[in-house]
Design a protein around this motif. Sequence first.
Motif, PDB file in Angstrom:
ATOM      1  N   CYS A   1      -6.431 -12.182  20.015  1.00  0.00           N
ATOM      2  CA  CYS A   1      -7.107 -11.603  21.177  1.00  0.00           C
ATOM      3  C   CYS A   1      -8.362 -10.853  20.733  1.00  0.00           C
ATOM      4  O   CYS A   1      -9.434 -11.009  21.324  1.00  0.00           O
ATOM      5  CB  CYS A   1      -6.144 -10.681  21.922  1.00  0.00           C
ATOM      6  N   GLY A   2      -8.237 -10.041  19.703  1.00  0.00           N
ATOM      7  CA  GLY A   2      -9.390  -9.289  19.179  1.00  0.00           C
ATOM      8  C   GLY A   2     -10.491 -10.202  18.668  1.00  0.00           C
ATOM      9  O   GLY A   2     -11.681  -9.952  18.906  1.00  0.00           O
ATOM     10  N   LEU A   3     -10.109 -11.268  17.968  1.00  0.00           N
ATOM     11  CA  LEU A   3     -11.097 -12.230  17.479  1.00  0.00           C
ATOM     12  C   LEU A   3     -11.793 -12.934  18.642  1.00  0.00           C
ATOM     13  O   LEU A   3     -13.016 -13.131  18.617  1.00  0.00           O
ATOM     14  CB  LEU A   3     -10.429 -13.251  16.558  1.00  0.00           C
ATOM     15  N   ALA A   4     -11.023 -13.309  19.650  1.00  0.00           N
ATOM     16  CA  ALA A   4     -11.611 -13.946  20.835  1.00  0.00           C
ATOM     17  C   ALA A   4     -12.603 -13.014  21.509  1.00  0.00           C
ATOM     18  O   ALA A   4     -13.697 -13.433  21.917  1.00  0.00           O
ATOM     19  CB  ALA A   4     -10.515 -14.371  21.815  1.00  0.00           C
ATOM     20  N   LEU A   5     -12.252 -11.741  21.611  1.00  0.00           N
ATOM     21  CA  LEU A   5     -13.151 -10.758  22.218  1.00  0.00           C
ATOM     22  C   LEU A   5     -14.446 -10.657  21.411  1.00  0.00           C
ATOM     23  O   LEU A   5     -15.544 -10.649  21.985  1.00  0.00           O
ATOM     24  CB  LEU A   5     -12.474  -9.390  22.324  1.00  0.00           C
ATOM     25  N   ALA A   6     -14.330 -10.606  20.092  1.00  0.00           N
ATOM     26  CA  ALA A   6     -15.520 -10.503  19.237  1.00  0.00           C
ATOM     27  C   ALA A   6     -16.427 -11.718  19.413  1.00  0.00           C
ATOM     28  O   ALA A   6     -17.656 -11.586  19.546  1.00  0.00           O
ATOM     29  CB  ALA A   6     -15.102 -10.349  17.774  1.00  0.00           C
ATOM     30  N   VAL A   7     -15.849 -12.906  19.443  1.00  0.00           N
ATOM     31  CA  VAL A   7     -16.633 -14.134  19.611  1.00  0.00           C
ATOM     32  C   VAL A   7     -17.302 -14.158  20.983  1.00  0.00           C
ATOM     33  O   VAL A   7     -18.501 -14.460  21.110  1.00  0.00           O
ATOM     34  CB  VAL A   7     -15.750 -15.390  19.411  1.00  0.00           C
ATOM     35  N   LEU A   8     -16.549 -13.818  22.013  1.00  0.00           N
ATOM     36  CA  LEU A   8     -17.096 -13.839  23.369  1.00  0.00           C
ATOM     37  C   LEU A   8     -18.206 -12.807  23.539  1.00  0.00           C
ATOM     38  O   LEU A   8     -19.205 -13.069  24.220  1.00  0.00           O
ATOM     39  CB  LEU A   8     -15.988 -13.623  24.394  1.00  0.00           C
ATOM     40  N   ARG A   9     -18.046 -11.649  22.934  1.00  0.00           N
ATOM     41  CA  ARG A   9     -19.095 -10.623  23.011  1.00  0.00           C
ATOM     42  C   ARG A   9     -20.341 -11.081  22.264  1.00  0.00           C
ATOM     43  O   ARG A   9     -21.457 -10.830  22.707  1.00  0.00           O
ATOM     44  CB  ARG A   9     -18.600  -9.285  22.454  1.00  0.00           C
ATOM     45  N   ALA A  10     -20.150 -11.785  21.143  1.00  0.00           N
ATOM     46  CA  ALA A  10     -21.293 -12.321  20.393  1.00  0.00           C
ATOM     47  C   ALA A  10     -22.042 -13.377  21.203  1.00  0.00           C
ATOM     48  O   ALA A  10     -23.241 -13.582  21.009  1.00  0.00           O
ATOM     49  CB  ALA A  10     -20.822 -12.906  19.065  1.00  0.00           C
ATOM     50  N   CYS A  11     -21.330 -14.020  22.119  1.00  0.00           N
ATOM     51  CA  CYS A  11     -21.953 -15.030  23.004  1.00  0.00           C
ATOM     52  C   CYS A  11     -22.595 -14.379  24.224  1.00  0.00           C
ATOM     53  O   CYS A  11     -22.904 -15.052  25.212  1.00  0.00           O
ATOM     54  CB  CYS A  11     -20.901 -16.052  23.451  1.00  0.00           C
ATOM     55  N   LYS A  12     -22.740 -13.077  24.179  1.00  0.00           N
ATOM     56  CA  LYS A  12     -23.412 -12.309  25.230  1.00  0.00           C
ATOM     57  C   LYS A  12     -22.666 -12.259  26.561  1.00  0.00           C
ATOM     58  O   LYS A  12     -23.258 -12.086  27.609  1.00  0.00           O
ATOM     59  CB  LYS A  12     -24.830 -12.834  25.468  1.00  0.00           C
ATOM     60  N   ARG A  13     -21.368 -12.423  26.524  1.00  0.00           N
ATOM     61  CA  ARG A  13     -20.580 -12.264  27.747  1.00  0.00           C
ATOM     62  C   ARG A  13     -20.468 -10.776  28.051  1.00  0.00           C
ATOM     63  O   ARG A  13     -20.495  -9.933  27.154  1.00  0.00           O
ATOM     64  CB  ARG A  13     -19.167 -12.812  27.545  1.00  0.00           C
ATOM     65  N   SER A  14     -20.286 -10.443  29.330  1.00  0.00           N
ATOM     66  CA  SER A  14     -20.066  -9.045  29.680  1.00  0.00           C
ATOM     67  C   SER A  14     -18.737  -8.605  29.065  1.00  0.00           C
ATOM     68  O   SER A  14     -17.839  -9.429  28.846  1.00  0.00           O
ATOM     69  CB  SER A  14     -20.018  -8.865  31.196  1.00  0.00           C
TER      70      SER A  14
ATOM     71  N   THR B   1     -16.321  -6.907  30.350  1.00  0.00           N
ATOM     72  CA  THR B   1     -15.196  -7.130  31.270  1.00  0.00           C
ATOM     73  C   THR B   1     -14.785  -8.597  31.276  1.00  0.00           C
ATOM     74  O   THR B   1     -13.597  -8.917  31.142  1.00  0.00           O
ATOM     75  CB  THR B   1     -15.567  -6.668  32.693  1.00  0.00           C
ATOM     76  N   GLU B   2     -15.753  -9.484  31.414  1.00  0.00           N
ATOM     77  CA  GLU B   2     -15.450 -10.916  31.430  1.00  0.00           C
ATOM     78  C   GLU B   2     -14.844 -11.354  30.092  1.00  0.00           C
ATOM     79  O   GLU B   2     -13.836 -12.069  30.062  1.00  0.00           O
ATOM     80  CB  GLU B   2     -16.736 -11.695  31.710  1.00  0.00           C
ATOM     81  N   ALA B   3     -15.446 -10.923  29.000  1.00  0.00           N
ATOM     82  CA  ALA B   3     -14.930 -11.268  27.673  1.00  0.00           C
ATOM     83  C   ALA B   3     -13.521 -10.715  27.482  1.00  0.00           C
ATOM     84  O   ALA B   3     -12.643 -11.386  26.924  1.00  0.00           O
ATOM     85  CB  ALA B   3     -15.866 -10.724  26.592  1.00  0.00           C
ATOM     86  N   GLY B   4     -13.302  -9.500  27.948  1.00  0.00           N
ATOM     87  CA  GLY B   4     -11.987  -8.878  27.822  1.00  0.00           C
ATOM     88  C   GLY B   4     -10.906  -9.631  28.572  1.00  0.00           C
ATOM     89  O   GLY B   4      -9.806  -9.845  28.059  1.00  0.00           O
ATOM     90  N   PHE B   5     -11.216 -10.039  29.783  1.00  0.00           N
ATOM     91  CA  PHE B   5     -10.226 -10.789  30.568  1.00  0.00           C
ATOM     92  C   PHE B   5      -9.902 -12.132  29.924  1.00  0.00           C
ATOM     93  O   PHE B   5      -8.749 -12.536  29.861  1.00  0.00           O
ATOM     94  CB  PHE B   5     -10.690 -10.991  32.012  1.00  0.00           C
ATOM     95  N   ILE B   6     -10.909 -12.806  29.433  1.00  0.00           N
ATOM     96  CA  ILE B   6     -10.662 -14.079  28.751  1.00  0.00           C
ATOM     97  C   ILE B   6      -9.841 -13.836  27.486  1.00  0.00           C
ATOM     98  O   ILE B   6      -8.875 -14.560  27.211  1.00  0.00           O
ATOM     99  CB  ILE B   6     -11.983 -14.807  28.440  1.00  0.00           C
ATOM    100  N   ALA B   7     -10.197 -12.802  26.735  1.00  0.00           N
ATOM    101  CA  ALA B   7      -9.499 -12.503  25.479  1.00  0.00           C
ATOM    102  C   ALA B   7      -8.022 -12.181  25.699  1.00  0.00           C
ATOM    103  O   ALA B   7      -7.166 -12.668  24.954  1.00  0.00           O
ATOM    104  CB  ALA B   7     -10.200 -11.360  24.749  1.00  0.00           C
ATOM    105  N   ILE B   8      -7.702 -11.393  26.723  1.00  0.00           N
ATOM    106  CA  ILE B   8      -6.288 -11.038  26.912  1.00  0.00           C
ATOM    107  C   ILE B   8      -5.454 -12.245  27.337  1.00  0.00           C
ATOM    108  O   ILE B   8      -4.247 -12.272  27.130  1.00  0.00           O
ATOM    109  CB  ILE B   8      -6.078  -9.833  27.869  1.00  0.00           C
ATOM    110  N   CYS B   9      -6.128 -13.244  27.881  1.00  0.00           N
ATOM    111  CA  CYS B   9      -5.415 -14.482  28.246  1.00  0.00           C
ATOM    112  C   CYS B   9      -4.955 -15.264  27.010  1.00  0.00           C
ATOM    113  O   CYS B   9      -4.063 -16.112  27.106  1.00  0.00           O
ATOM    114  CB  CYS B   9      -6.293 -15.373  29.118  1.00  0.00           C
ATOM    115  N   THR B  10      -5.544 -14.959  25.856  1.00  0.00           N
ATOM    116  CA  THR B  10      -5.149 -15.672  24.636  1.00  0.00           C
ATOM    117  C   THR B  10      -3.777 -15.244  24.124  1.00  0.00           C
ATOM    118  O   THR B  10      -3.165 -15.983  23.355  1.00  0.00           O
ATOM    119  CB  THR B  10      -6.174 -15.481  23.501  1.00  0.00           C
ATOM    120  N   ILE B  11      -3.294 -14.087  24.543  1.00  0.00           N
ATOM    121  CA  ILE B  11      -2.012 -13.598  24.012  1.00  0.00           C
ATOM    122  C   ILE B  11      -0.862 -14.529  24.372  1.00  0.00           C
ATOM    123  O   ILE B  11      -0.160 -15.007  23.472  1.00  0.00           O
ATOM    124  CB  ILE B  11      -1.770 -12.127  24.411  1.00  0.00           C
TER     125      ILE B  11
END
Length: 181
Positions: free
Chosen positions: A125-138, A140-150
């Motif tokens: 989840c943390g890695l997904a958040l880092a990647v999504l944030r690097a892709c310039k996602r907001s 909140t949006e990155a966080g919601f996508i990341a928590i779905c990975t659990i």
Amino acid sequence: MSFFLLVAVSYACGCINGAYYIGHMKYKQDIRTLGSTNAGARNAGRIFGKKAFIGTVVIDAFKTIIPLAIGRIWLDVSEIVIGAMALAILIGHIWPLQLQRSGGKGVVVYLAAALVLAPLALVVCGLALAVLRACKRSFTEAGFIAICTIPLTLLCQTAYSLAGLFALLLMIVLVAHRKGH
């Protein structure tokens, strides 16, 4: 220890709302009447500042970690009981009786439960958040996508019971956000 007692104690732990008590004790204000009116870490940070945000996260994480760790490590309860405890903590956080069912939205509780019950999934989840944030996602949006990975990570690990539990917890968190709770 009785199943019902463990679930009741877990719900009571969930009802300890960091944002509310920090706002009430330190700032003499009810967070539920300020900002987004949500009794969660994000609103506490917006209204009272970084220290209130961190304090809220710590309180909400520990109220989750402590009962789940006791249940899992010291009491060696079954997966069904630990799942019921995690669910009770989340429900207590979102709908605490002493705060007229007006609590937080459950993200910190969800992540803290993952720390105890599914640490590898939390890393993903943390890695997904880092990647999504690097892709310039907001955030909140990155966080919601990341928590779905659990739950997805748990499915890949063939931890089906935990995947089901975290899918249920995730649905509750998403509903709490959707309703503007």
